[in-house]
Design an enzyme around this catalytic site. Sequence first.
Site, mmCIF file in Angstrom:
data_model
loop_
_atom_site.group_PDB
_atom_site.id
_atom_site.type_symbol
_atom_site.label_atom_id
_atom_site.label_comp_id
_atom_site.label_asym_id
_atom_site.label_seq_id
_atom_site.Cartn_x
_atom_site.Cartn_y
_atom_site.Cartn_z
ATOM 1 N N CYS A 36 -29.333 19.518 -1.461
ATOM 2 C CA CYS A 36 -30.242 19.819 -2.562
ATOM 3 C C CYS A 36 -31.685 19.975 -2.055
ATOM 4 O O CYS A 36 -32.010 21.005 -1.496
ATOM 5 C CB CYS A 36 -30.106 18.772 -3.665
ATOM 6 S SG CYS A 36 -30.619 19.446 -5.251
ATOM 7 N N HIS A 69 -24.715 18.934 -4.792
ATOM 8 C CA HIS A 69 -24.512 17.621 -4.158
ATOM 9 C C HIS A 69 -23.033 17.419 -3.831
ATOM 10 O O HIS A 69 -22.302 16.859 -4.650
ATOM 11 C CB HIS A 69 -24.972 16.510 -5.108
ATOM 12 C CG HIS A 69 -26.444 16.458 -5.290
ATOM 13 N ND1 HIS A 69 -27.263 15.736 -4.469
ATOM 14 C CD2 HIS A 69 -27.253 17.043 -6.200
ATOM 15 C CE1 HIS A 69 -28.520 15.863 -4.855
ATOM 16 N NE2 HIS A 69 -28.544 16.657 -5.913
ATOM 17 N N GLU A 86 -21.723 15.328 -2.036
ATOM 18 C CA GLU A 86 -21.371 13.913 -1.867
ATOM 19 C C GLU A 86 -20.656 13.330 -3.088
ATOM 20 O O GLU A 86 -19.912 12.365 -2.978
ATOM 21 C CB GLU A 86 -22.613 13.078 -1.529
ATOM 22 C CG GLU A 86 -23.654 12.933 -2.632
ATOM 23 C CD GLU A 86 -24.727 14.023 -2.620
ATOM 24 O OE1 GLU A 86 -24.448 15.124 -2.102
ATOM 25 O OE2 GLU A 86 -25.830 13.777 -3.137
HETATM 26 N N1 GLN Z 1 -36.573 18.272 -6.431
HETATM 27 C C1 GLN Z 1 -35.654 19.347 -6.249
HETATM 28 C C2 GLN Z 1 -35.375 20.086 -7.541
HETATM 29 O O1 GLN Z 1 -35.598 19.599 -8.598
HETATM 30 C C3 GLN Z 1 -34.363 18.871 -5.627
HETATM 31 C C4 GLN Z 1 -33.591 17.947 -6.493
HETATM 32 C C5 GLN Z 1 -32.547 17.165 -5.757
HETATM 33 O O2 GLN Z 1 -32.571 17.029 -4.540
HETATM 34 N N2 GLN Z 1 -31.621 16.589 -6.498
HETATM 35 O O3 GLN Z 1 -34.900 21.203 -7.506
#
Ligand code: GLN
Length: 568
Positions: free
Chosen positions: A392, A523, A525
Amino acid sequence: MKKKQRKYIFVVGGVMSGVGKGVASSSIGTIMKARGLAVTALKIDPYINIDAGTMNPTEHGEVFVLNDGDECDQDMGNYERFLDTELSKNNYMTTGRVYLDVIRRERNLEYKGKNVEVVPDIPLEVIRRIKKAADDADADVTLVEVGGTIGEYQNIIFLEAARMLKAKYPGDVAIVMVSYLPIPSKIGEMKTKPTQYAARSLNSVGLQADIIIGRSQLPIDKKRKEKIATFCNVLPDHVISAPDVESIYDVPVNFERDNLGNILCKVLSIKNAKTDLSKWKAFVRKTKSPKGEVRIAVVGKYFDSGDFVLSDVYISVLEAIKISALSLGVKAVIRYVNSRNFEGPNGRKAAADLRNYDAVLVPGGFGSTGVEGKICAIQYCRENKIPYFGLCYGMQLMVIEFARNVVGLKDANTTEINPETKNPVIDIMEDQKKIISSGNYGATMRLGAYPAMLKKGTVARKAYNTETIFERHRHRYEVNPAFIETISAAGLVFSGTSPTGKLMEIAELPQNEHPFFVGTQFHPEFKARPLLPHPLFSAFIKAAIKRGSETRKPAILAQKVASPQVKE
Ligand code: GLN
């Protein structure tokens, strides 16, 4: 078809929080599922927040995301991992969620002019939700973990729901208390009194534990089991020993050793089908006999809580790494590395420490703290061919690093950090702009499972070995479509995209240029399971093992890396 006789197991906590009630609940799920029963699990969090999404990680630890986008407690991740199942928002409730529904119904005249009261209407709504989750899963056994500790004010309404359900279906509800048995170092003896008090507090809300799981450093001896049985009103064999374990995945096996599955079946009059824990045991066996190790640096923003570092923030990431490593026969030695180490004038020099690891991972995150350090770490990994996995934010920062240092867009950034940048390679999603300007922050990110299509011949496609994947998201920003052509032309491959091709879901360098340099907008994970390791994590760990075998010198192996080690 005859409706199943639903059985409910409430898991409550005595003495103190943080002793592994979630793992205990999940493990009960594993052993009941091994009996061929359909099992589902609910988590109750007593706070007012509607979900965990708006909470600071220091308050709450990891925010786990379900397929349907619900942002919930990390215990839900344990349930999914231990039960090897997919749960939904119906499996999670908070005080806020319960009240919101009751109040909405009252406004809708659904109580037909009746006086709506905290008791019984709130517990009745809790029970309605528990039954709905049980029906949705057509579960034989429904686990309900009540957050918080017995004796506190916050969760009393949920204990009342358990009492009411048990009063109505006495033979179908079991109460399991997970309690703590301290061994004070100066005394050196396991003390049962706090557990006795907890059992009494439970009695005072009209509940009697059927089973007590005693968490402690060591196994509970016979004498103390008898003492607990006498003073807490349970049978001696209903006191289950839950000593500290090397790996949380040992817990179901330990529970079976203490006969917990059969005891639960007896309490709930479940015909005791044969148990088959063989797959689980095969996994646990792997945890005992790794053939080597991989050293993984998780470069992140770390949260101090007083003198301690909070390790729960990335729990699913850590589990996904450990699971893939174990499935490949090695043990993951994971170190937290604070990305702030790589900032300032000595940042680049400090980043060279990363060569002591077999691979580096940058997990998700928000805001500007430590971001330049993460970018510096990513650059080091790219230039020195150290396997890198970005999740992400870790993917977004990987794109920024590439744009700055390969494409030459020196001020490339995300508008999350610098709204004025001339090169916003990561930008807010169009539909997020309105949401943010209306100040509506709760549950409004791009959340939950979305499909992505994988390009042939890429690292991602090879790992997944399929064209379409579904992965879970939680973000507001994305790769800016205006820069995709330029970035791709410079060599970064967007190997996974949304089905329309608009959103970039995976970025990578071709394998002939870098052993593993992959970032995912989602994600992965959240979908790693002990019995089903995640393919991308496994590909990452394979690359790490390879680097380890090629580069690891005994001197480096012995070298201490100055950062807290993650508990295995
Ligand atoms: N801050 C970033 C966004 O909002 C990544 C978010 C995250 O890593 N879950 O896109």
